[in-house]
Design an enzyme around this catalytic site. Structure first.
Site, mmCIF file in Angstrom:
data_model
loop_
_atom_site.group_PDB
_atom_site.id
_atom_site.type_symbol
_atom_site.label_atom_id
_atom_site.label_comp_id
_atom_site.label_asym_id
_atom_site.label_seq_id
_atom_site.Cartn_x
_atom_site.Cartn_y
_atom_site.Cartn_z
ATOM 1 N N ASN A 14 64.951 8.166 14.362
ATOM 2 C CA ASN A 14 66.171 8.008 15.147
ATOM 3 C C ASN A 14 65.969 6.770 16.012
ATOM 4 O O ASN A 14 65.226 6.805 16.988
ATOM 5 C CB ASN A 14 66.395 9.261 16.011
ATOM 6 N N LYS A 59 67.992 5.308 17.903
ATOM 7 C CA LYS A 59 68.753 5.379 19.170
ATOM 8 C C LYS A 59 69.469 4.047 19.426
ATOM 9 O O LYS A 59 69.927 3.410 18.484
ATOM 10 C CB LYS A 59 67.820 5.808 20.308
ATOM 11 N N HIS A 80 72.400 15.673 19.343
ATOM 12 C CA HIS A 80 71.180 15.218 20.017
ATOM 13 C C HIS A 80 71.301 15.502 21.514
ATOM 14 O O HIS A 80 72.391 15.381 22.088
ATOM 15 C CB HIS A 80 70.961 13.724 19.766
ATOM 16 N N GLU A 82 70.570 13.814 23.986
ATOM 17 C CA GLU A 82 71.094 12.694 24.774
ATOM 18 C C GLU A 82 72.625 12.684 24.735
ATOM 19 O O GLU A 82 73.272 12.298 25.711
ATOM 20 C CB GLU A 82 70.494 11.382 24.253
ATOM 21 N N GLU A 135 64.188 19.987 19.175
ATOM 22 C CA GLU A 135 63.749 18.912 20.060
ATOM 23 C C GLU A 135 63.725 19.434 21.501
ATOM 24 O O GLU A 135 64.760 19.386 22.188
ATOM 25 C CB GLU A 135 64.704 17.715 19.955
ATOM 26 N N GLY A 168 60.750 11.378 24.641
ATOM 27 C CA GLY A 168 60.538 10.112 25.328
ATOM 28 C C GLY A 168 59.628 10.226 26.539
ATOM 29 O O GLY A 168 59.532 9.306 27.345
ATOM 30 N N SER A 184 58.297 13.073 21.163
ATOM 31 C CA SER A 184 57.017 12.366 21.291
ATOM 32 C C SER A 184 56.089 12.602 20.107
ATOM 33 O O SER A 184 54.877 12.730 20.283
ATOM 34 C CB SER A 184 56.323 12.722 22.611
HETATM 35 P P1 13P Z 1 60.767 10.354 21.031
HETATM 36 O O1 13P Z 1 60.022 10.432 19.721
HETATM 37 O O2 13P Z 1 60.908 8.969 21.548
HETATM 38 O O3 13P Z 1 60.245 11.334 22.026
HETATM 39 O O4 13P Z 1 62.285 10.826 20.702
HETATM 40 C C1 13P Z 1 62.487 11.992 20.005
HETATM 41 C C2 13P Z 1 63.928 12.085 19.680
HETATM 42 O O5 13P Z 1 64.765 12.257 20.551
HETATM 43 C C3 13P Z 1 64.320 11.953 18.264
HETATM 44 O O6 13P Z 1 65.659 12.249 18.079
#
Ligand code: 13P
Length: 252
Positions: free
Chosen positions: A9, A11, A96, A98, A168, A174, A214
């Protein structure tokens, strides 16, 4: 036997030129592998055509990070599932954390988005997971159950062939803090049980459940070795071909 899926992803990173470059590196790295997992990259909308051109004859699949709740009409700024399919996407990430947080998307939105994605022939990657305060309060199972129950039974055609789940935990996204393989496996097994209750045992046995939060080359193997972890949804580490391919290699 469920085939592993390793998904990047990207982002809000990588415009068309940089995205095409990374996609090319990923596509070159995958065919050399013995038993490659399914591999997916999800660039920002604007980079999808450039990445589609690069991946045209490769085994790497292309996904979007979101889609609209409608197929067409007066919805300024939106991009619909049929448009994504036409542009070369085969998958779309929905729900997601976010987007749950920043765009305040709701369960009703997720149901509509996944149904639109399925109608367009896309596979939806449905994300769910608890926040830090919910885990601290020991409520992670309640949250996971509620998030899955609010969406899966309401879908028009949920099936392991067109739906992938991605657990997740928000506190691991992150932050550099990963769920331990035991913590992740526990929730994955619990989630599979919920899928069984909601969609039946056959669907539960075949549904892939990815871990995200992560995931890095140095923890991916242990995570993906767990019996109910069927791959990863990777943010930060998917932006470097070397790291992402190391995770792909770890998916056995
Ligand atoms: P990270 O791997 O940067 O923690 O992000 C995970 C994520 O949100 C994948 O959709």
């Amino acid at each position: 036997m469920r085939r592993k899926l390793v998904a990047g992803n990207w982002k809000l990173n990588l415009g068309p030129a940089a995205a095409a470059k990374l996609a090319r590196q990923v596509a070159l790295g995958v065919p050399g592998l013995d038993r490659p997992p399914e591999v997916l990259v999800c660039p920002p909308y604007v980079s999808i055509p450039a990445v589609a051109a690069v991946l045209k004859d490769s085994a790497v699949r292309l996904g979007a990070q979101n889609c609209a709740v409608e197929d067409a009409g007066a919805f300024t700024g939106e991009v619909s599932a049929p448009m994504l399919a036409e542009a070369g996407a085969t998958h779309v990430i929905v729900a997601h954390s976010e987007r749950r947080t920043h765009q305040r998307e709701t369960d009703d939105d997720f149901v509509r988005k996944i149904d639109r994605a399925h109608a367009a022939g896309l596979t939806a990657v449905f994300c769910y997971g608890e926040r830090l305060e919910e885990r601290r309060a020991g409520r992670e199972r309640d949250v996971v159950r509620a998030q899955l129950a609010a969406v899966l039974p309401r879908l028009a055609s949920p099936a392991p062939a067109n739906l992938v789940l991605a657990y997740e935990p928000v506190w691991a996204i992150g932050t550099g803090e990963t769920a331990t393989p035991e913590q992740a496996q526990e929730i994955h097994a619990f989630s599979r049980g919920i899928v069984g209750e909601l969609l039946g045992n056959d669907a539960a046995a075949r549904m892939r459940i990815l871990y995200g939060g992560s995931m890095k080359p140095d923890n991916a193997v242990e995570l993906m070795r767990q019996p109910d972890i069927d791959g990863g949804l990777i943010g930060g580490a998917s932006l470097k071909a070397e790291d992402f391919l190391a995770i792909v290699r770890g998916a056995i």
